[in-house]
Design a protein around this motif. Structure first.
Motif, PDB file in Angstrom:
ATOM      1  N   TYR A 103     -58.702  -5.261  14.128  1.00  0.00           N
ATOM      2  CA  TYR A 103     -58.059  -3.912  14.254  1.00  0.00           C
ATOM      3  C   TYR A 103     -56.617  -3.708  14.282  1.00  0.00           C
ATOM      4  CZ  TYR A 103     -62.551  -2.460  15.812  1.00  0.00           C
ATOM      5  OH  TYR A 103     -63.944  -2.233  15.961  1.00  0.00           O
ATOM      6  N   ILE A 104     -56.002  -4.843  14.268  1.00  0.00           N
ATOM      7  CA  ILE A 104     -54.502  -5.002  14.365  1.00  0.00           C
ATOM      8  C   ILE A 104     -53.811  -4.223  12.714  1.00  0.00           C
ATOM      9  CG2 ILE A 104     -54.009  -6.981  13.068  1.00  0.00           C
ATOM     10  CD1 ILE A 104     -51.770  -7.513  14.920  1.00  0.00           C
ATOM     11  N   GLY A 105     -54.982  -4.433  12.006  1.00  0.00           N
ATOM     12  CA  GLY A 105     -54.709  -3.581  10.511  1.00  0.00           C
ATOM     13  C   GLY A 105     -54.670  -2.081  10.704  1.00  0.00           C
ATOM     14  N   ASN A 106     -55.049  -1.511  11.716  1.00  0.00           N
ATOM     15  CA  ASN A 106     -54.925  -0.111  12.177  1.00  0.00           C
ATOM     16  C   ASN A 106     -53.619   0.496  12.582  1.00  0.00           C
ATOM     17  OD1 ASN A 106     -57.706   0.095  11.177  1.00  0.00           O
ATOM     18  ND2 ASN A 106     -58.359   0.247  13.430  1.00  0.00           N
ATOM     19  N   LEU A 107     -52.693  -0.476  12.653  1.00  0.00           N
ATOM     20  CA  LEU A 107     -51.031  -0.174  13.167  1.00  0.00           C
ATOM     21  C   LEU A 107     -50.396  -0.019  12.053  1.00  0.00           C
ATOM     22  CD1 LEU A 107     -51.034  -2.944  15.976  1.00  0.00           C
ATOM     23  CD2 LEU A 107     -51.614  -0.273  16.413  1.00  0.00           C
ATOM     24  N   SER A 108     -50.747   1.296  11.366  1.00  0.00           N
ATOM     25  CA  SER A 108     -50.198   1.554   9.982  1.00  0.00           C
ATOM     26  C   SER A 108     -48.603   1.618  10.231  1.00  0.00           C
ATOM     27  CB  SER A 108     -50.741   2.814   9.441  1.00  0.00           C
ATOM     28  OG  SER A 108     -50.709   3.872  10.122  1.00  0.00           O
TER      29      SER A 108
END
Length: 893
Positions: A103-108
């Motif tokens: 989900y860290i990939g959602n911190l755009s």
């Protein structure tokens, strides 16, 4: 030294932080951010998912990650103030354990992720490739596995990529070559295989390239030479072959080249230091490089570290007089010099190098005399290695001017004459190696004045006369230089020493290796040697010693080698300890010895009918579910009990059994207090109780005991003050271990004060009541003096306790002695004293404290300018050794 000053200031900050944390009823007070209506819930949810993937948070970092506080105010989070989007996640060094959530990939909006120095495991999620604005990704020094996520190619703005210190495998992926903005690439200390990829040459912005500590093979590719901005390149600890690409020497921006521990060969260009004018550190030890030292080195004015150990260099060493920034110089293990009188001329040029801290020219072919100019070297010089050459003549007395020397090694030369009395000025000396030369005369009484000396080797010379009684002066270090105690190794073998072995050697309480073989010593083996509880090897062979073998030597549990052969000893050989193992025991050549184990084949000793057998009764506990076999007394616990080590059968579980001494007044109340305190406590930093026992023993007397999990690593007291545990334990705690223990104890106190159903005040916090398990996790123990309080409607009232709070002198707050009420503040006073003791290595009742001084004022008077003078020296030595291993090669010979 600047590093240690900063380190101590950091420690002081931690101390204050822990004090505030434990004295506030609300442990974390964080300003609440007024969130706008447009706050981005995507980032919020992504962070919550990240937190779910964390299994262990020993520092309590995520206490602030709660619904009462906006996520932009959570610990480790930095947001864009306008959009309230996460820009940075920095959780470095908190020993977090878990996986990295995809989900860290959602911190755009993310620009920086730093999760280094933790215990993250698993793989890097491919979803990180979505973070197109990411500039910094640092996950070094974790336990990550697998291959590098190829989707990182989506992070097109990445400038800093730190993946070192993990368990990544396979080849370095070609996709990294597309990250054209990379400036720092750190892949060191993994398990990468294959060759250094050619695509590295495409990373034109690269200033730092580190691929050290892998399994890389092949040669260094010429494509690296395309990286014209490189300042730091690290290839060490691989399996690289071939030569350095000649074009590498044309990258004038290079500051550091580190290629130690490979299989590189060839020679160095004669003009290389002209084309590398900015080179500060050049490390190429443990390779197969041949030829001479490049003469251009005479103009390498910025060079601070030159490490060329263990290669095949030949010829003479050029003048180094212009290298005024030189700190470390190491040429050991080569073929330099040709055993001529001019070989050591270059040492005279080093007198201009005022920053020198270490010189190692050992194990070469240097001949000639040591120049008197050695006494003009830098006062900062602390290590000088000259052993393993062909040096002749006397030791220059001018060496006594090098008052900063900590280590001096001259072993294995042909040096003659006497040991200069000027050595008595070397008050910082810790290791002195003069063995295997042709030295004559006496040992010199001045040796006893070297109060920091813990390793002395004068073996295989022609020394004669008595061992000076002053050698027993190695007991403690003066206050101004710390607490490094006593001699650790003494080798005076194969000389012409005579007279007795002085009993004062038994006062060198941390001596581990004693070798006096091959002399003309007479008299007896001093019984005082049995005081050397850490002694591992004792060789007194080939002397003229008489008398018997001291019986108490069998009580030295760590003694692994004992040789008294070819003496004139008489009487019975002991049968315990080291005397049980014939393979490490040599007693041959003493015709009047008897007894001992059968493997020694000695005659039996005459029977003495007057000897009476001593009975050692064993206490049995019939009320425990299984029988307990008692092995030994571990320690005395306060005034009320003894603690035994036992085995709980049939599970064969090792336990600690605290048996109350019911003859002592107050022991009954202590037992009740401890039972009441421990029955509802469950915390990783409080000693776990298994059960309690109250009944009648086999003599019909009242019996009370508590059974705890056994803590293999003993107490903090034993580690801080070097009280012998067993052979498998190291003797000191390093910096990280001490900090972890502090945090563990702080966590236990916070739990007792704020998280239990009843507030618990321990009342006797001290190092002997902090126990360490197999993983060196600290557990607070001994609740015999606790006070329990009920906390109803925000009021406190005393519930149960012992009658009198005794505590321990030095740790109990002075207010208790004046009738003040017991409180959590008292525990905090004890905790503060414990922290100071861990940092200084001094007990609060140390004999140095006089005229109203105490541990607190001792530290206060030295803060902040003289902290190094009071720091436990073992912390400094451990850290310096670690730094030396990380930055410079091992130079111990």
């Amino acid at each position: 030294m600047k590093y240690f000053s900063l380190m101590l200031l950091a420690f002081w900050s931690i101390y204050v932080h822990l004090f505030v944390l434990l004295t506030l009823n609300s442990p974390w007070i964080i300003p609440k951010l007024v969130a706008s209506a447009s706050e981005n819930e995507t980032d919020h949810m992504a962070l919550l998912e990240f937190r779910k993937s964390i299994l262990s948070d020993p520092h309590g970092i995520f206490l602030s990650w709660n619904t009462c506080t906006h996520f932009c105010n959570w610990h480790g989070i930095t947001c864009n103030p306008k959009h309230q989007r996460v820009l940075e996640l920095n959780l470095q060094g908190y020993k977090l354990k878990g996986s990295i959530s995809p989900y860290i990939g959602n911190l755009s909006y993310m620009r920086s992720i730093n999760l280094g120095d933790n215990n993250f495991y698993g793989e890097i999620p491919q979803e990180l490739g979505r973070l197109s604005q990411l500039h910094n990704l640092s996950v070094g020094n974790n336990s990550l596995v697998g291959e590098i996520a190829t989707n990182l190619t989506g992070c097109t703005n990445l400038k800093f990529l730190h993946l070192g210190g993990n368990n990544f495998i396979d080849k370095i992926p070609i996709e990294i070559g597309s990250l054209r903005k990379l400036q720092h690439l750190i892949l060191s200390n993994n398990e990468f295989t294959g060759e250094i990829p050619l695509f590295m040459g495409n990373l034109s912005s690269l200033t730092l390239l580190a691929v050290a500590g892998n399994n890389l093979e092949g040669s260094i590719p010429h494509e690296i030479c395309s990286l014209k901005s490189l300042t730091w390149i690290a290839f060490h600890l691989n399996k690289l072959r071939g030569t350095f690409p000649t074009c590498l020497y044309n990258i004038s921006s290079l500051n550091i080249i580190s290629a130690t521990n490979n299989q590189l060969n060839g020679s160095l260009p004669t003009n290389m230091f002209h084309t590398l004018p900015n080179l500060h550190k050049f490390l190429i030890s443990n390779n197969q490089i041949i030829g001479s030292i490049p003469p251009s080195i005479t103009n390498a004015s910025f060079l601070s570290i030159l490490d060329a150990d263990n290669n095949y260099f030949t010829g003479q060493v050029p003048s180094l007089s212009k290298l005024q920034d030189l700190r470390y110089l190491s040429f050991s293990g080569n073929n330099l010099g040709d055993n001529s009188t001019d070989d050591l001329e270059f040492l005279k040029s080093l007198t201009n190098c005022s920053q020198l801290q270490m010189i190692d020219i050992g194990f070469n072919s240097f001949g000639g005399h040591l120049p008197n100019s050695l006494g003009n070297l830098s006062m900062q010089l602390n290590e000088l290695y000259l052993g393993g050459n062909h040096i002749v003549g006397e030791i220059p007395s001018a060496i006594g001017n090098l008052i900063g020397l900590v280590l001096l090694s001259m072993t294995g030369n042909s040096i003659d004459g006497t040991i200069p009395t000027t050595f008595g000025k070397l008050q910082n000396m810790q290791k002195l190696r003069l063995g295997r030369n042709k030295l004559s005369g006496g040992i010199g009484a001045f040796i006893g004045n070297l109060s920091q000396l813990f390793h002395l080797d004068e073996g295989k010379n022609m020394l004669q006369g008595k061992i000076p009684p002053s050698i027993g002066n190695y007991q403690s270090i003066p206050v101004e230089v710390g607490n490094l105690k006593n001699l650790g190794s003494l080798d005076m073998s194969e000389n012409n020493l005579s007279y007795h072995i002085p009993p004062s050697i038994g006062e060198c309480i941390v001596l581990e290796y004693l070798n006096l073989k091959g002399n003309s010593l007479n008299g007896i083996i001093p019984p005082s040697l049995a005081s050397l509880k850490g002694l591992r090897s004792l060789d007194l062979s080939q002397n003229s010693l008489g008398g018997s073998i001291p019986n108490d030597l069998q009580k030295i549990s760590v003694l692994q080698y004992f040789n008294v052969s070819l003496n004139m000893l008489v009487g019975e050989v002991p049968k315990g300890g080291v005397f049980q193992n014939a393979s490490v025991l040599v007693v041959t050549g003493n015709k009047n010895l008897c007894g001992g184990i059968s493997e020694l084949h000695l005659p039996p000793c005459p029977v003495d009918g007057k000897k009476l057998a001593k009975l050692h009764p064993f206490m049995l506990i019939a009320t425990i579910v299984s029988a307990v076999a008692f092995l030994l007394i571990i320690s005395s616990s306060g005034n009320f009990s003894f603690v035994y080590k036992g085995i709980l059968r049939p599970e064969e579980k090792v336990v600690a059994i605290k048996v109350l001494n019911l003859q002592k007044r107050g022991s009954q109340k202590s037992f009740i207090a401890e039972c009441n305190a421990l029955k509802n406590i469950k915390h990783r930093n409080v000693v776990p109780i298994l059960t309690c026992c109250s009944g009648i023993d086999y003599k019909g007397q009242e019996f009370k005991a508590l059974i705890f999990e056994y803590m293999k690593n003993g107490s903090l007291e034993q580690w801080l003050h070097q009280i012998a545990l067993s052979a498998e334990h190291s003797r000191t705690l390093n910096l990280d271990q001490r900090l972890n223990i502090m945090i563990d104890v702080a966590s236990a106190l916070h739990y007792l004060h704020y998280e239990c159903e009843q507030l618990i005040v321990h009342c006797d916090l001290k190092p002997s009541n902090v126990l360490l398990d197999d993983d060196m996790i600290a557990h607070v123990s001994d609740f015999g003096l606790v006070r329990l309080f009920s906390t109803i409607n925000c009021t406190s009232s005393q519930h149960t306790s012992t009658i009198v709070i005794k505590g321990t002198i030095g740790y109990v707050p002075p207010e208790y002695g004046m009738g003040s009420e017991v409180s959590t503040a008292g525990d905090m006073y004890s905790f503060g004293i414990l922290l100071l003791e861990m940092l200084t290595g001094r007990r609060p009742i140390d004999e140095i404290f006089e005229d109203g001084q105490n541990l607190h004022t001792f530290v206060e008077n030295s803060f902040p300018d003289n902290l190094l003078q009071i720091l436990d020296p073992s912390i400094v030595l451990n850290q310096e050794e670690q730094n030396s291993q990380n930055l410079t090669p091992t130079v111990e010979k």
